[in-house]
Design a protein around this motif. Structure first.
Motif, PDB file in Angstrom:
ATOM      1  N   MET A  28      -1.492  95.906  30.653  1.00 10.16           N
ATOM      2  CA  MET A  28      -1.047  96.680  31.817  1.00 10.16           C
ATOM      3  C   MET A  28      -1.270  95.900  33.117  1.00 10.16           C
ATOM      4  SD  MET A  28       0.050  99.616  30.742  1.00 10.16           S
ATOM      5  CE  MET A  28       0.030 100.551  29.238  1.00 10.16           C
ATOM      6  N   GLU A  29      -1.623  94.644  32.984  1.00  9.16           N
ATOM      7  CA  GLU A  29      -1.882  93.789  34.147  1.00  9.16           C
ATOM      8  C   GLU A  29      -0.681  93.777  35.083  1.00  9.16           C
ATOM      9  OE1 GLU A  29      -4.517  91.742  36.292  1.00  9.16           O
ATOM     10  OE2 GLU A  29      -4.925  92.383  34.259  1.00  9.16           O
ATOM     11  N   GLY A  30      -0.963  93.946  36.370  1.00  5.94           N
ATOM     12  CA  GLY A  30       0.095  93.896  37.379  1.00  5.94           C
ATOM     13  C   GLY A  30       0.637  95.252  37.776  1.00  5.94           C
ATOM     14  N   LEU A  31       0.356  96.275  36.977  1.00  3.15           N
ATOM     15  CA  LEU A  31       0.811  97.622  37.338  1.00  3.15           C
ATOM     16  C   LEU A  31      -0.214  98.268  38.261  1.00  3.15           C
ATOM     17  CD1 LEU A  31       2.209  99.000  33.950  1.00  3.15           C
ATOM     18  CD2 LEU A  31       3.474  98.072  35.879  1.00  3.15           C
ATOM     19  N   LYS A  63      -5.453 101.924  34.172  1.00  4.34           N
ATOM     20  CA  LYS A  63      -6.839 101.465  34.258  1.00  4.34           C
ATOM     21  C   LYS A  63      -7.495 101.405  32.889  1.00  4.34           C
ATOM     22  CE  LYS A  63      -8.142 103.200  38.806  1.00  4.34           C
ATOM     23  NZ  LYS A  63      -8.964 104.193  39.493  1.00  4.34           N
ATOM     24  N   LYS A  64      -7.291 102.458  32.114  1.00  4.97           N
ATOM     25  CA  LYS A  64      -7.904 102.535  30.787  1.00  4.97           C
ATOM     26  C   LYS A  64      -6.830 102.804  29.757  1.00  4.97           C
ATOM     27  CE  LYS A  64     -12.502 103.846  31.977  1.00  4.97           C
ATOM     28  NZ  LYS A  64     -13.717 104.252  31.389  1.00  4.97           N
ATOM     29  N   PRO A  65      -6.086 101.766  29.408  1.00  2.00           N
ATOM     30  CA  PRO A  65      -5.063 101.981  28.379  1.00  2.00           C
ATOM     31  C   PRO A  65      -5.735 102.402  27.081  1.00  2.00           C
ATOM     32  CG  PRO A  65      -5.276  99.651  28.889  1.00  2.00           C
ATOM     33  CD  PRO A  65      -6.160 100.395  29.835  1.00  2.00           C
ATOM     34  N   GLU A  66      -4.987 103.001  26.231  1.00  2.00           N
ATOM     35  CA  GLU A  66      -5.535 103.552  24.987  1.00  2.00           C
ATOM     36  C   GLU A  66      -5.991 102.448  24.050  1.00  2.00           C
ATOM     37  OE1 GLU A  66      -2.346 105.951  23.569  1.00  2.00           O
ATOM     38  OE2 GLU A  66      -2.509 107.342  25.214  1.00  2.00           O
ATOM     39  N   ASP A  67      -6.864 101.606  24.534  1.00  2.00           N
ATOM     40  CA  ASP A  67      -7.412 100.506  23.754  1.00  2.00           C
ATOM     41  C   ASP A  67      -6.332  99.745  22.991  1.00  2.00           C
ATOM     42  OD1 ASP A  67      -9.983 100.784  24.626  1.00  2.00           O
ATOM     43  OD2 ASP A  67     -10.586 102.109  22.994  1.00  2.00           O
ATOM     44  N   VAL A  68      -5.215  99.536  23.669  1.00  2.00           N
ATOM     45  CA  VAL A  68      -4.121  98.789  23.059  1.00  2.00           C
ATOM     46  C   VAL A  68      -4.596  97.380  22.744  1.00  2.00           C
ATOM     47  CG1 VAL A  68      -1.834  97.818  23.491  1.00  2.00           C
ATOM     48  CG2 VAL A  68      -2.332 100.161  24.137  1.00  2.00           C
ATOM     49  N   ALA A  69      -5.325  96.795  23.666  1.00  2.00           N
ATOM     50  CA  ALA A  69      -5.809  95.432  23.454  1.00  2.00           C
ATOM     51  C   ALA A  69      -6.759  95.393  22.260  1.00  2.00           C
ATOM     52  CB  ALA A  69      -6.498  94.917  24.715  1.00  2.00           C
ATOM     53  N   LYS A  70      -7.655  96.378  22.178  1.00  2.00           N
ATOM     54  CA  LYS A  70      -8.602  96.435  21.069  1.00  2.00           C
ATOM     55  C   LYS A  70      -7.855  96.649  19.763  1.00  2.00           C
ATOM     56  CE  LYS A  70     -12.732  98.888  19.442  1.00  2.00           C
ATOM     57  NZ  LYS A  70     -12.301  98.999  18.072  1.00  2.00           N
ATOM     58  N   GLU A  71      -6.899  97.571  19.780  1.00  2.00           N
ATOM     59  CA  GLU A  71      -6.111  97.844  18.583  1.00  2.00           C
ATOM     60  C   GLU A  71      -5.332  96.600  18.155  1.00  2.00           C
ATOM     61  OE1 GLU A  71      -2.481 100.777  17.148  1.00  2.00           O
ATOM     62  OE2 GLU A  71      -3.591 101.263  18.968  1.00  2.00           O
ATOM     63  N   LYS A  72      -4.752  95.908  19.138  1.00  2.00           N
ATOM     64  CA  LYS A  72      -4.005  94.686  18.835  1.00  2.00           C
ATOM     65  C   LYS A  72      -4.933  93.639  18.239  1.00  2.00           C
ATOM     66  CE  LYS A  72      -1.078  91.156  20.919  1.00  2.00           C
ATOM     67  NZ  LYS A  72      -0.555  90.606  22.150  1.00  2.00           N
ATOM     68  N   VAL A  99       1.122 110.666  39.480  1.00  2.00           N
ATOM     69  CA  VAL A  99       0.871 109.249  39.797  1.00  2.00           C
ATOM     70  C   VAL A  99      -0.580 108.898  39.492  1.00  2.00           C
ATOM     71  CG1 VAL A  99       0.696 107.562  41.681  1.00  2.00           C
ATOM     72  CG2 VAL A  99       2.706 109.036  41.514  1.00  2.00           C
ATOM     73  N   THR A 100      -1.494 109.763  39.881  1.00  2.00           N
ATOM     74  CA  THR A 100      -2.917 109.527  39.635  1.00  2.00           C
ATOM     75  C   THR A 100      -3.185 109.412  38.137  1.00  2.00           C
ATOM     76  OG1 THR A 100      -3.455 110.746  41.649  1.00  2.00           O
ATOM     77  CG2 THR A 100      -5.242 110.413  40.083  1.00  2.00           C
ATOM     78  N   ASN A 101      -2.592 110.304  37.349  1.00  2.00           N
ATOM     79  CA  ASN A 101      -2.782 110.258  35.890  1.00  2.00           C
ATOM     80  C   ASN A 101      -2.186 108.987  35.284  1.00  2.00           C
ATOM     81  OD1 ASN A 101      -4.169 112.686  35.833  1.00  2.00           O
ATOM     82  ND2 ASN A 101      -2.325 113.885  35.499  1.00  2.00           N
ATOM     83  N   LEU A 102      -1.030 108.581  35.783  1.00  2.00           N
ATOM     84  CA  LEU A 102      -0.426 107.341  35.291  1.00  2.00           C
ATOM     85  C   LEU A 102      -1.301 106.132  35.642  1.00  2.00           C
ATOM     86  CD1 LEU A 102       3.332 108.029  36.121  1.00  2.00           C
ATOM     87  CD2 LEU A 102       2.291 107.928  33.854  1.00  2.00           C
ATOM     88  N   CYS A 103      -1.888 106.158  36.819  1.00  2.00           N
ATOM     89  CA  CYS A 103      -2.780 105.064  37.220  1.00  2.00           C
ATOM     90  C   CYS A 103      -4.016 105.025  36.321  1.00  2.00           C
ATOM     91  CB  CYS A 103      -3.186 105.205  38.688  1.00  2.00           C
ATOM     92  SG  CYS A 103      -1.830 104.846  39.833  1.00  2.00           S
ATOM     93  N   LYS A 104      -4.490 106.197  35.889  1.00  2.00           N
ATOM     94  CA  LYS A 104      -5.628 106.242  34.957  1.00  2.00           C
ATOM     95  C   LYS A 104      -5.254 105.585  33.635  1.00  2.00           C
ATOM     96  CE  LYS A 104      -7.839 110.391  36.784  1.00  2.00           C
ATOM     97  NZ  LYS A 104      -8.117 111.827  36.536  1.00  2.00           N
ATOM     98  N   VAL A 105      -4.026 105.817  33.197  1.00  2.00           N
ATOM     99  CA  VAL A 105      -3.554 105.199  31.951  1.00  2.00           C
ATOM    100  C   VAL A 105      -3.539 103.680  32.100  1.00  2.00           C
ATOM    101  CG1 VAL A 105      -1.548 104.929  30.429  1.00  2.00           C
ATOM    102  CG2 VAL A 105      -2.206 107.200  31.212  1.00  2.00           C
TER     103      VAL A 105
END
Length: 183
Positions: free
Chosen positions: A50-53, A110-119, A102-108
């Protein structure tokens, strides 16, 4: 001065203009949010960082996260989704709801659903399975080699036994011919 009970044309025009301006800014805000949602969804789906968003509503107002289209048909004109701070923080219900979104999307972001960990976990699992497959292939090759050796040994043993059998049969035939010649 307007007569009593008659609306002032100037006030009516200002009201209409304000309503048009409000609707336009709400439309741009909705379009910007839709774009933001799409980018988040695409990145989640493709397991991309999510880098850059934007990570907060203030960054959401900046244009540096907007995608640059390679196809002119997909190009996004920043003016079509330009939103001011005053628009984002309006105190009307529709705008408040959009700010929460917008605030909720920004939270996503900041803390994506551990996509990186899952990957990372999936890549580790793939690596483990590759190693296991290689090990199984090596074991299979060793077993095949052992079986080929055993087959060769058995063929040799069968050949030796057949020769021994022929030798014994010839000895037996010689003995039986010797026994019959005596009588």
């Amino acid at each position: 001065m307007a007569a009593k009970g008659k609306p002032n044309k100037g006030h009516e025009n200002v009201r209409k203009h304000a309503e048009e301006s409000r609707n336009q800014s709400l439309g741009r805000l909705k379009a910007r949010i839709a774009l933001f949602k799409r980018l988040i969804y695409e990145r989640k789906e493709n397991l991309i960082s999510m880098e850059g968003l934007p990570r907060n509503p203030t960054k959401f107002l900046e244009d540096d996260w907007l995608p640059e289209a390679t196809d002119p048909k997909e190009a996004i004109d920043p003016a079509d989704v330009k939103v001011s701070r005053a628009t984002l923080y309006k105190k009307e219900d529709e705008f408040i709801a959009k700010l929460k979104e917008v605030t909720n999307l920004c939270k996503v972001v900041k803390k994506p659903e551990d996509v990186a960990k899952e990957k990372k976990d999936l890549e580790a699992e793939i690596e483990r399975l590759i190693i296991r497959t290689q090990n199984l292939a090596e074991v299979n090759s060793q077993l095949e080699h052992e079986y080929q050796q055993q087959i060769e040994e058995l063929k040799t043993r069968i050949s030796e036994l057949l020769e021994e059998n022929e030798r014994l049969e010839s000895i037996l035939a010689n003995r039986s011919s010797n026994v019959t010649s005596m009588f």
